[in-house]
Design a protein around this motif. Structure first.
Motif, PDB file in Angstrom:
ATOM      1  N   PRO A 190      29.168  41.867  42.166  1.00 31.02           N
ATOM      2  CA  PRO A 190      29.252  43.297  42.504  1.00 31.02           C
ATOM      3  C   PRO A 190      28.901  43.582  43.961  1.00 31.02           C
ATOM      4  N   SER A 191      29.548  42.873  44.894  1.00 32.59           N
ATOM      5  CA  SER A 191      29.204  43.046  46.317  1.00 32.59           C
ATOM      6  C   SER A 191      29.483  44.473  46.777  1.00 32.59           C
ATOM      7  N   ARG A 192      28.582  45.017  47.579  1.00 33.55           N
ATOM      8  CA  ARG A 192      28.815  46.344  48.179  1.00 33.55           C
ATOM      9  C   ARG A 192      29.969  46.292  49.168  1.00 33.55           C
ATOM     10  N   PHE A 193      30.016  45.208  49.926  1.00 24.61           N
ATOM     11  CA  PHE A 193      31.194  44.951  50.751  1.00 24.61           C
ATOM     12  C   PHE A 193      31.429  43.452  50.703  1.00 24.61           C
ATOM     13  N   GLU A 194      32.655  43.053  50.855  1.00 30.61           N
ATOM     14  CA  GLU A 194      32.967  41.627  50.746  1.00 30.61           C
ATOM     15  C   GLU A 194      34.193  41.326  51.596  1.00 30.61           C
ATOM     16  N   PRO A 195      33.983  40.721  52.775  1.00 26.47           N
ATOM     17  CA  PRO A 195      35.111  40.462  53.675  1.00 26.47           C
ATOM     18  C   PRO A 195      36.282  39.777  52.954  1.00 26.47           C
ATOM     19  N   CYS A 196      35.989  38.690  52.257  1.00 23.02           N
ATOM     20  CA  CYS A 196      37.015  38.086  51.393  1.00 23.02           C
ATOM     21  C   CYS A 196      36.363  37.717  50.072  1.00 23.02           C
ATOM     22  N   GLY A 197      35.336  36.850  50.165  1.00 19.25           N
ATOM     23  CA  GLY A 197      34.692  36.375  48.940  1.00 19.25           C
ATOM     24  C   GLY A 197      35.456  35.176  48.414  1.00 19.25           C
ATOM     25  N   LEU A 198      34.722  34.116  48.178  1.00 23.26           N
ATOM     26  CA  LEU A 198      35.358  32.926  47.610  1.00 23.26           C
ATOM     27  C   LEU A 198      35.017  32.798  46.138  1.00 23.26           C
ATOM     28  N   ASN A 199      33.789  33.201  45.796  1.00 19.79           N
ATOM     29  CA  ASN A 199      33.347  32.955  44.421  1.00 19.79           C
ATOM     30  C   ASN A 199      34.219  33.633  43.376  1.00 19.79           C
ATOM     31  N   GLN A 200      34.739  34.831  43.699  1.00 18.97           N
ATOM     32  CA  GLN A 200      35.592  35.477  42.685  1.00 18.97           C
ATOM     33  C   GLN A 200      36.906  34.724  42.542  1.00 18.97           C
ATOM     34  N   MET A 201      37.359  34.075  43.631  1.00 14.19           N
ATOM     35  CA  MET A 201      38.601  33.296  43.532  1.00 14.19           C
ATOM     36  C   MET A 201      38.340  32.011  42.744  1.00 14.19           C
ATOM     37  N   TYR A 202      37.164  31.396  42.989  1.00 13.49           N
ATOM     38  CA  TYR A 202      36.813  30.218  42.187  1.00 13.49           C
ATOM     39  C   TYR A 202      36.753  30.617  40.711  1.00 13.49           C
ATOM     40  N   SER A 203      36.122  31.759  40.437  1.00 11.73           N
ATOM     41  CA  SER A 203      35.934  32.135  39.027  1.00 11.73           C
ATOM     42  C   SER A 203      37.284  32.439  38.374  1.00 11.73           C
ATOM     43  N   LEU A 204      38.200  33.046  39.118  1.00 12.09           N
ATOM     44  CA  LEU A 204      39.545  33.269  38.564  1.00 12.09           C
ATOM     45  C   LEU A 204      40.185  31.930  38.220  1.00 12.09           C
ATOM     46  N   ALA A 205      40.067  30.977  39.150  1.00 10.22           N
ATOM     47  CA  ALA A 205      40.683  29.661  38.925  1.00 10.22           C
ATOM     48  C   ALA A 205      40.041  28.925  37.750  1.00 10.22           C
ATOM     49  N   TYR A 206      38.785  29.273  37.441  1.00  4.75           N
ATOM     50  CA  TYR A 206      38.045  28.565  36.391  1.00  4.75           C
ATOM     51  C   TYR A 206      38.085  29.304  35.049  1.00  4.75           C
ATOM     52  N   GLY A 207      38.952  30.330  34.955  1.00 10.08           N
ATOM     53  CA  GLY A 207      39.059  31.056  33.684  1.00 10.08           C
ATOM     54  C   GLY A 207      37.792  31.821  33.352  1.00 10.08           C
ATOM     55  N   THR A 208      37.102  32.302  34.391  1.00  8.92           N
ATOM     56  CA  THR A 208      35.853  33.043  34.229  1.00  8.92           C
ATOM     57  C   THR A 208      36.049  34.407  34.890  1.00  8.92           C
ATOM     58  N   PRO A 209      36.654  35.361  34.167  1.00  9.78           N
ATOM     59  CA  PRO A 209      37.032  36.624  34.813  1.00  9.78           C
ATOM     60  C   PRO A 209      35.850  37.305  35.498  1.00  9.78           C
ATOM     61  N   PRO A 210      36.064  37.743  36.736  1.00  7.51           N
ATOM     62  CA  PRO A 210      34.965  38.346  37.491  1.00  7.51           C
ATOM     63  C   PRO A 210      34.841  39.859  37.294  1.00  7.51           C
ATOM     64  N   VAL A 211      33.603  40.330  37.422  1.00  4.76           N
ATOM     65  CA  VAL A 211      33.323  41.768  37.482  1.00  4.76           C
ATOM     66  C   VAL A 211      33.001  42.072  38.936  1.00  4.76           C
ATOM     67  N   VAL A 212      33.813  42.922  39.561  1.00  5.62           N
ATOM     68  CA  VAL A 212      33.652  43.152  41.002  1.00  5.62           C
ATOM     69  C   VAL A 212      33.727  44.631  41.353  1.00  5.62           C
ATOM     70  N   TYR A 213      33.132  44.967  42.488  1.00  4.79           N
ATOM     71  CA  TYR A 213      33.298  46.309  43.066  1.00  4.79           C
ATOM     72  C   TYR A 213      34.584  46.292  43.882  1.00  4.79           C
ATOM     73  N   LYS A 214      35.265  47.449  43.893  1.00  4.57           N
ATOM     74  CA  LYS A 214      36.579  47.507  44.554  1.00  4.57           C
ATOM     75  C   LYS A 214      36.399  47.597  46.068  1.00  4.57           C
ATOM     76  N   THR A 215      36.231  46.471  46.698  1.00  5.66           N
ATOM     77  CA  THR A 215      36.042  46.465  48.150  1.00  5.66           C
ATOM     78  C   THR A 215      36.582  45.172  48.744  1.00  5.66           C
ATOM     79  N   GLY A 216      37.035  45.244  49.996  1.00  2.00           N
ATOM     80  CA  GLY A 216      37.437  44.061  50.764  1.00  2.00           C
ATOM     81  C   GLY A 216      38.316  43.106  49.981  1.00  2.00           C
TER      82      GLY A 216
END
Ligand code: ADP
Length: 485
Positions: free
Chosen positions: A383-409
């Motif tokens: 739930p980053s307040r701001f996130e230039p890109c973020g890698l962890n959510q992309m890793y989690s998508l690739a690992y079948g672990t859907p992410p919960v994120v704030y709509k930013t960056g």
């Protein structure tokens, strides 16, 4: 095309965050497309110890804080890299233990201004082939504030490579005092609001923005956000005026390292066509690490994971505020790995002591555990307040672990909220909240937990995430066109 990559960290030699991953993956993707790369890094003690045979390319004397500083430039081949590494060996500045930027107690090294000014001076000299190596860079591509002065030093040269500066996080501005500016004998014509001056001091990040021929950041949404006061850290006006040379290029992920079908850190492998048995074994291993023995109940309950720096940017305070309610209302478990601000570390550890069967906290930096959390968790929290890109959510998508994120960056550019419409058009891959509050975050986690209870829906969300390829090859193509413009 000859490209001099200049950065303060690179996986696997030295990494404190996403910057290190990008500085490893992007030049490899560029090299794979035919670019001739040299990656220049500071000779930190820990880095030098990992090098095999080195060749001395030469010595460069450049101005430091107290007169001239002599830097030895080394070249080495490292098995992790397909191109040569260049290292600035300057023991008084870099031969010290610990983190590249901060000392053991988390304080910035007091001579950071000198360390990175000297590094940038050497980089600019190498960009001009000052050692006469016969390798004249076409492009000098520098990253974040530590290398912001590279473009500024190059700007003064009559014949020079094109300079590109990438902002991986605008929150770190490389701010130093006027007396540092004077001591380092930086060119006096830089000292103006149109140059590097920033509120009475100066900013190395600003230097990169002002003097580079092209400025990039790591997602299209973040490129727009940083031009607004909310995300601009006082540089939004400048960025807005430089929008003509500002581009957002999404990072990719390195699928030779982050791939659940081959990941060397995992006890079991899996892929989109058959997720569950493998994922379950990883979940078991992950839980066993904290619980010893793992019963069926623990295996069945949804497990929410987090990996990241424990700082306000990452929404750790939202997590701390939401967790007691989520623990009371649901059967979810939480596994959190990170290090950062002491107050967050202590609060998380306290929560883990209060809920030893449901909250698992590891403070520290652990690459293997990070992989296991991505694979063994059911839901990923970011739930980053701001996130230039973020890698962890992309890793989690690739690992079948859907992410919960704030709509930013970059989170907004990579995660698609799950709802009726996005399930119908098969784009749903995670859970997005668009109000920056604890309640909105907790509600998104509840929605994720509800979806987890619907196996058919869940599988679809997982598979959509796993099917999306965040390809470095595509990003590398964007950088190559930018270099040739
Ligand atoms: P940032 O660059 O802001 O820290 P990113 O999501 O872009 O965030 O990248 C973070 C990278 O650092 C990821 O590769 C992540 O796995 C890694 N990382 C962060 N904290 C830890 C930790 N405590 N242990 C292992 N890896 C970590």
């Amino acid at each position: 095309m000859k490209i001099l990559f200049v950065a303060s960290e690179a996986f696997p030699l030295v990494k404190t965050g996403g910057l290190g991953d990008v500085v490893y993956s992007l030049p490899h993707a560029l090299a794979a497309r035919g670019a001739d790369i040299r990656l220049l890094l500071p000779g930190y003690r820990a880095l030098l110890r990992q090098l095999g045979e080195v060749r001395i390319l030469g010595w460069l004397d450049v101005r430091g804080a107290e007169g001239m500083v002599s830097a030895r430039v080394l070249e080495t081949r490292h098995p992790g890299f397909t191109f040569p590494l260049w290292v600035v060996d300057c023991p008084p500045l870099f031969d010290r233990p610990g983190n590249p930027y901060v000392n053991a107690s988390g304080q910035d090294w007091p001579d950071n201004a000198e360390r990175f000014a000297v590094f940038a001076r050497v980089a600019a000299q190498l960009g001009l082939d000052a050692l006469g190596l016969g390798w004249q860079a076409d492009v000098a591509h520098a990253h974040d504030w530590q290398t912001g002065l590279v473009a500024a030093f190059l700007a003064d040269a009559p014949i020079r490579p094109k300079s590109v500066f990438t902002i991986h996080n605008l929150a770190y501005g490389g701010y130093f005092s006027h007396s540092d500016f004077v001591r380092l004998q930086l060119p006096s014509h830089w000292w103006s609001p149109e140059g590097v001056e920033f509120h009475g001091g100066f900013s190395m990040l600003k230097a990169g923005i002002v003097y580079a021929d092209a400025v990039t950041t790591v997602s299209p949404t973040y490129a727009r956000e940083i031009c607004t006061p909310e995300y601009g850290y006082g540089l939004d006006g400048l960025l807005l005026s430089r929008q003509y040379k500002l581009t957002g290029i999404l990072n990719g992920i390195d699928t030779s390292i982050w791939n659940p079908a081959t990941d060397a850190h995992l006890p079991a492998h899996y892929s989109a066509s058959r997720i569950n048995p493998g994922k379950r074994r990883n979940k078991q291993a992950l839980l066993a690490r904290f619980l010893g023995s793992v019963d069926d109940e623990a295996l069945r309950a949804p497990l929410c994971g987090l990996v990241g720096r424990l700082v306000e940017q990452k929404g750790i305070d939202w997590i701390l505020a939401a967790l007691p309610g989520l623990l009371a209302e649901t059967d979810a478990r939480f596994v959190l790995l990170g290090s950062g601000q002491a107050i967050f570390e202590q609060k998380l550890l306290r929560l883990a002591r209060q809920h030893p069967d449901r909250v698992f906290v590891e403070i520290g930096y652990d690459e293997a555990l990070a992989h296991l959390i991505e694979a063994g968790s059911d839901i990923f929290l970011m739930p980053s307040r701001f996130e230039p890109c973020g890698l962890n959510q992309m890793y989690s998508l690739a690992y079948g672990t859907p992410p919960v994120v704030y709509k930013t960056g970059g989170l907004a550019d990579t995660v698609v909220d799950t709802n009726e419409a996005t399930l119908a058009d098969a784009t749903a891959n995670g859970f997005v909240f668009d109000t920056p509050t604890v309640d909105a975050f907790a509600e998104a986690v509840r929605r994720a937990l509800a979806a987890y209870r619907q196996p058919a829906v869940w599988r679809r969300v997982q598979q959509t995430g796993m099917a999306r390829v965040f390809d470095w090859n595509e990003s590398a193509g964007h950088y190559l066109s930018l270099y040739s413009m």
